[in-house]
Motif scaffolding. Structure first.
Motif, PDB file in Angstrom:
ATOM      1  N   GLN A   1       0.802  -1.213   0.000  1.00  0.00           N
ATOM      2  CA  GLN A   1       0.000   0.000   0.000  1.00  0.00           C
ATOM      3  C   GLN A   1       0.843   1.275   0.000  1.00  0.00           C
TER       4      GLN A   1
ATOM      5  N   ARG B   1       1.933  -1.789 -10.495  1.00  0.00           N
ATOM      6  CA  ARG B   1       0.719  -1.016 -10.190  1.00  0.00           C
ATOM      7  C   ARG B   1       0.908   0.464 -10.519  1.00  0.00           C
TER       8      ARG B   1
ATOM      9  N   TYR C   1      -7.236   2.872 -11.976  1.00  0.00           N
ATOM     10  CA  TYR C   1      -7.096   1.655 -11.178  1.00  0.00           C
ATOM     11  C   TYR C   1      -6.833   2.022  -9.719  1.00  0.00           C
TER      12      TYR C   1
ATOM     13  N   TYR D   1      -6.145   0.069  -5.770  1.00  0.00           N
ATOM     14  CA  TYR D   1      -5.765  -1.191  -5.153  1.00  0.00           C
ATOM     15  C   TYR D   1      -5.894  -1.093  -3.635  1.00  0.00           C
TER      16      TYR D   1
ATOM     17  N   ASP E   1      -5.136  -3.583  -0.204  1.00  0.00           N
ATOM     18  CA  ASP E   1      -4.544  -4.819   0.306  1.00  0.00           C
ATOM     19  C   ASP E   1      -4.884  -4.962   1.776  1.00  0.00           C
TER      20      ASP E   1
ATOM     21  N   HIS F   1      -6.506  -9.104  -1.580  1.00  0.00           N
ATOM     22  CA  HIS F   1      -6.199  -7.982  -2.464  1.00  0.00           C
ATOM     23  C   HIS F   1      -7.409  -7.644  -3.339  1.00  0.00           C
TER      24      HIS F   1
ATOM     25  N   GLU G   1      -8.717  -5.168  -6.575  1.00  0.00           N
ATOM     26  CA  GLU G   1      -8.355  -4.311  -7.713  1.00  0.00           C
ATOM     27  C   GLU G   1      -9.640  -3.717  -8.271  1.00  0.00           C
TER      28      GLU G   1
ATOM     29  N   THR H   1     -14.757  -4.517  -9.593  1.00  0.00           N
ATOM     30  CA  THR H   1     -13.839  -4.785  -8.482  1.00  0.00           C
ATOM     31  C   THR H   1     -13.576  -6.277  -8.405  1.00  0.00           C
TER      32      THR H   1
END
Length: 340
Positions: free
Chosen positions: A202, A222, A232, A234, A236, A264, A266, A295
């Motif tokens: 992160q 990423r 995008y 992300y 975690d 995780h 996305e 997602t």
């Protein structure tokens, strides 16, 4: 109130016996929770491996998650069950390309511990690689049993080159030493690995992992992922509870081989007039309708080598990783998707 003098003496006697039991070496309860025992007999471990392989092959041939649901657990179970569910959706007649999995040449690394769950590691050779040379690998499968009447279930799978399988610390009986979740002799305690890994992904901290495709490389991928009209995001998250607990074994170099899990997300958001792509696996696990947002939810298991704390503190001990946790294998899998 009616008094029972004998009952008082009995209660006191039981309390005394309990204290003696808890303090005496080798004392056990009627269920064996306090006795330090091998996680499994080798014959039992071999049977567990066979039962898992048989169930896995039946499920893979039919693309039917019910056929091995009682032989998998943890992240491996979540990935296996979601994958079979998805493939069953678009292959209702089963797996026409099924090739039976064979796991042989097994060595069983069995820790000695008290209480439940009990577990062991099966170091095996699969028929999914090329024997000899750089492509020769070992499949390390961790089996867990939660109680005396429970089935053995495969919880973790790690795939390593044969040269990277470490030497485990064994006692005079050939039994391995399990690592405690809060082991303070290691650079990172097993219980902290999931939070450390997801925190690093992160925001880059704590920086306790050696560079690899699953650590610094993934962060860079990423950062540089670009597609016109799409953004995008992300997220975690640590994954440590219940069946997702980390498991580790002491190695001869003073460190430990540890399996741990993480989760995780996305999130892909499309600009007006565009729509995220939905492949068959995603569609099979999808809830909601994909208009502008998709997602994907994945779970992942990691296999790492954790050096001793002295090396992590800069003592100069040579672990080959500069005192940091070394990522050996990562097994991710899609388990759900949501459209908006």
């Amino acid at each position: 109130m009616t008094r029972h003098p004998g009952l008082g003496r009995l209660t006191a006697g039981l309390a005394t016996a309990t204290v003696l039991c808890l303090t005496a070496t080798g004392c056990v309860t009627v269920h064996g929770e306090l006795e330090v025992l091998p996680g499994a007999k080798k014959s039992e471990a071999a049977q567990a491996l066979k039962d898992f392989t048989d169930a896995y092959n039946a499920a893979d041939k039919a693309f039917d998650p019910a056929l091995d649901a009682d032989r998998v657990t943890g992240s491996l179970g979540a990935i296996n069950q979601a994958g079979l569910k998805a493939r069953q959706t678009y292959n209702p007649d089963g797996n026409k390309a099924h090739k039976p999995l064979v796991l042989d040449d097994a060595t069983y690394v069995i820790p000695k511990k008290a209480g439940w769950p009990r577990w062991f590691l099966a170091d095996t050779d699969s028929n999914r690689d090329q024997d000899g040379g750089k492509l020769d690998t070992r499949w390390l499968v961790v089996f867990v049993r939660t109680g005396p009447d429970a089935l053995w279930k495969a919880a973790y799978l790690g795939v390593l080159p044969a040269s990277q399988v470490p030497e485990f610390t064994l006692d005079g009986d050939g039994l391995a030493t399990p690592v405690k979740p809060q082991d303070d002799e290691l650079a990172v305690a097993p219980a902290d690995l999931s939070a450390s890994y997801t925190g690093y992904l992160q925001n880059g901290s704590p920086d306790v992992f050696t560079p690899s495709t699953s650590t610094s490389g993934w962060r860079e991928t990423r950062r540089t992922t670009r597609r016109a009209g799409f953004s995008y995001q992300y997220i975690d998250q640590p994954l440590t509870g219940s069946t997702f607990a980390p498991l580790g074994l002491r190695t001869e170099d003073g460190g430990a081989l540890v399996f741990f899990n993480s989760k995780h997300f996305e999130r892909q958001v499309a600009a007006k007039g565009l729509r995220p792509e939905v492949n068959p696996d995603v569609k099979a696990l999808l809830t909601g309708e994909v208009n502008s947002t998709l997602t994907k939810e994945r779970v992942s298991s990691q296999l790492v080598h954790v050096p001793p704390r002295a090396a992590g503190a800069g003592s100069g001990a040579d672990t080959g990783s500069g005192g940091k946790v070394r990522m050996l294998n990562r097994l991710p899998g899609l388990i759900a998707a949501k459209g908006e």
